[in-house]
Design an enzyme around this catalytic site. Structure first.
Site, PDB file in Angstrom:
ATOM      1  N   LYS A  56      -5.607   2.658  -2.634  1.00  0.00           N
ATOM      2  CA  LYS A  56      -4.876   2.206  -1.785  1.00  0.00           C
ATOM      3  C   LYS A  56      -5.816   1.950  -0.524  1.00  0.00           C
ATOM      4  CE  LYS A  56      -0.933   1.808  -3.620  1.00  0.00           C
ATOM      5  NZ  LYS A  56      -0.331   0.322  -4.207  1.00  0.00           N
TER       6      LYS A  56
ATOM      7  N   TYR B  39      -4.908   8.012  -6.672  1.00  0.00           N
ATOM      8  CA  TYR B  39      -3.902   6.973  -5.986  1.00  0.00           C
ATOM      9  C   TYR B  39      -4.308   6.630  -4.344  1.00  0.00           C
ATOM     10  CZ  TYR B  39       0.457   5.153  -4.258  1.00  0.00           C
ATOM     11  OH  TYR B  39       1.476   4.142  -3.994  1.00  0.00           O
TER      12      TYR B  39
ATOM     13  N   SER C 262       0.872  -1.223   0.066  1.00  0.00           N
ATOM     14  CA  SER C 262      -0.090  -0.008   0.099  1.00  0.00           C
ATOM     15  C   SER C 262       0.869   0.987  -0.078  1.00  0.00           C
ATOM     16  CB  SER C 262      -0.976  -0.052   1.312  1.00  0.00           C
ATOM     17  OG  SER C 262      -1.868   1.029   1.135  1.00  0.00           O
TER      18      SER C 262
END
Length: 296
Positions: A163, A159, A145
């Protein structure tokens, strides 16, 4: 015909399957696992980038072609590894890339592509290895992650969304598979010298001028950090192996001073906000006593 009980290759130590293995964290993890005496199936979209590693460790590093967004190929690669070695001991979902852009700047296609890479691909690989790990009664799944999987900031919305999704899935997964002897480790790095900020790996959404003051500094500044980040990928790989070998493997492992500082500050901020609004949170039930079970 060979099956899981009759592997066609000899494996030294544990059998690892590492995605995104040609550079950065993936390559560092491959090298650390081999140094520890294990065998690694190193997956990359361009397996020829692994020729040097394969030549340096014959029989210990095997390169395979894999785009983790190709779910049919995901299933085939896992089946191949099990056919070759009879097992998969450690899956490392590492393949990934960066994307800079405000929410309004990020297109649906960009968001979906990144979600395929960071979430749906790892989910498919996880589902593919789990039947074999459950049969073994052991195994470990490592999800790469980011500190951006615990908190976010302007310009990394897509992004962080991917994650955050991966961490949510993995938190449930850890509780689901623990009874089968399977570990789950979420790794949350800060800035490491992995090539992440390089022009080839870092994508940018088309800018909207209104966000120049908010996202602009990240657009211009992040690429300039490439090769100067404080984090050492080799030390990160060693920390990951140490966490997996621990009697109590943590669910989450922050890596780097920037990640440790940022996550600590985010946790403090979240707790302060919760406490400030706790009375409001607790004042929204019906007046009569609820019949729902209370969490332990």
């Amino acid at each position: 015909m060979s099956d899981e009980s009759t592997p066609t290759r000899e494996a030294a130590g544990k059998v690892w399957l590492v995605t995104g293995a040609s550079s950065g964290f993936g390559r560092a993890i491959v090298e650390a696992a081999v140094t520890a005496g294990d065998t690694v199936v190193a997956a990359a979209r361009r397996p020829e980038a692994l020729d040097e590693l394969v030549a340096a460790h014959p029989g210990r590093v095997v390169a395979v072609e894999l785009d983790v967004t190709d779910t049919a190929r995901v299933a085939a690669v896992v089946a191949e590894v099990v056919l070759w070695y009879g097992r998969v001991d450690v899956l490392v979902n590492n393949a990934g890339r960066g994307l800079i852009g405000a929410v309004e700047e990020t297109t649906d296609r960009e968001l979906r592509d990144l979600m395929d890479l960071h979430f749906f691909g790892p989910a498919a690989l996880t589902r593919a290895v789990l039947p074999h790990m459950r049969r073994q009664g052991s195994g470990a799944i490592v999800q790469l992650s980011s500190m951006g999987g615990r908190f976010s900031f302007p310009g990394v919305s897509a992004y962080s969304a991917t994650k955050f999704a991966l961490e949510g899935l993995s938190s449930s997964l850890a509780a689901e598979v623990a009874p089968f002897g399977i570990k789950v480790l979420i790794v949350e790095p800060g800035a490491f010298r992995t090539g992440f900020a390089g022009n080839g790996a870092l994508l940018q959404s088309a800018p909207i001028a209104a966000y120049d003051d908010v996202v602009g500094p990240l657009r211009t500044g992040l690429p300039g950090t490439d090769g100067r980040q404080p984090g050492d990928p080799a030390k990160a790989a060693s920390a990951i192996l140490a966490a997996l070998d621990a009697e109590r493997t943590p669910l989450r492992l922050a890596l780097g001073n920037d990640a440790a500082d940022g996550i600590s500050a985010a946790l403090d901020s979240e707790r302060a906000e919760f406490l400030a609004w706790e009375s409001v949170s607790r004042g929204t039930d019906f007046d009569e006593e609820s019949s729902l079970p209370r969490p332990a």
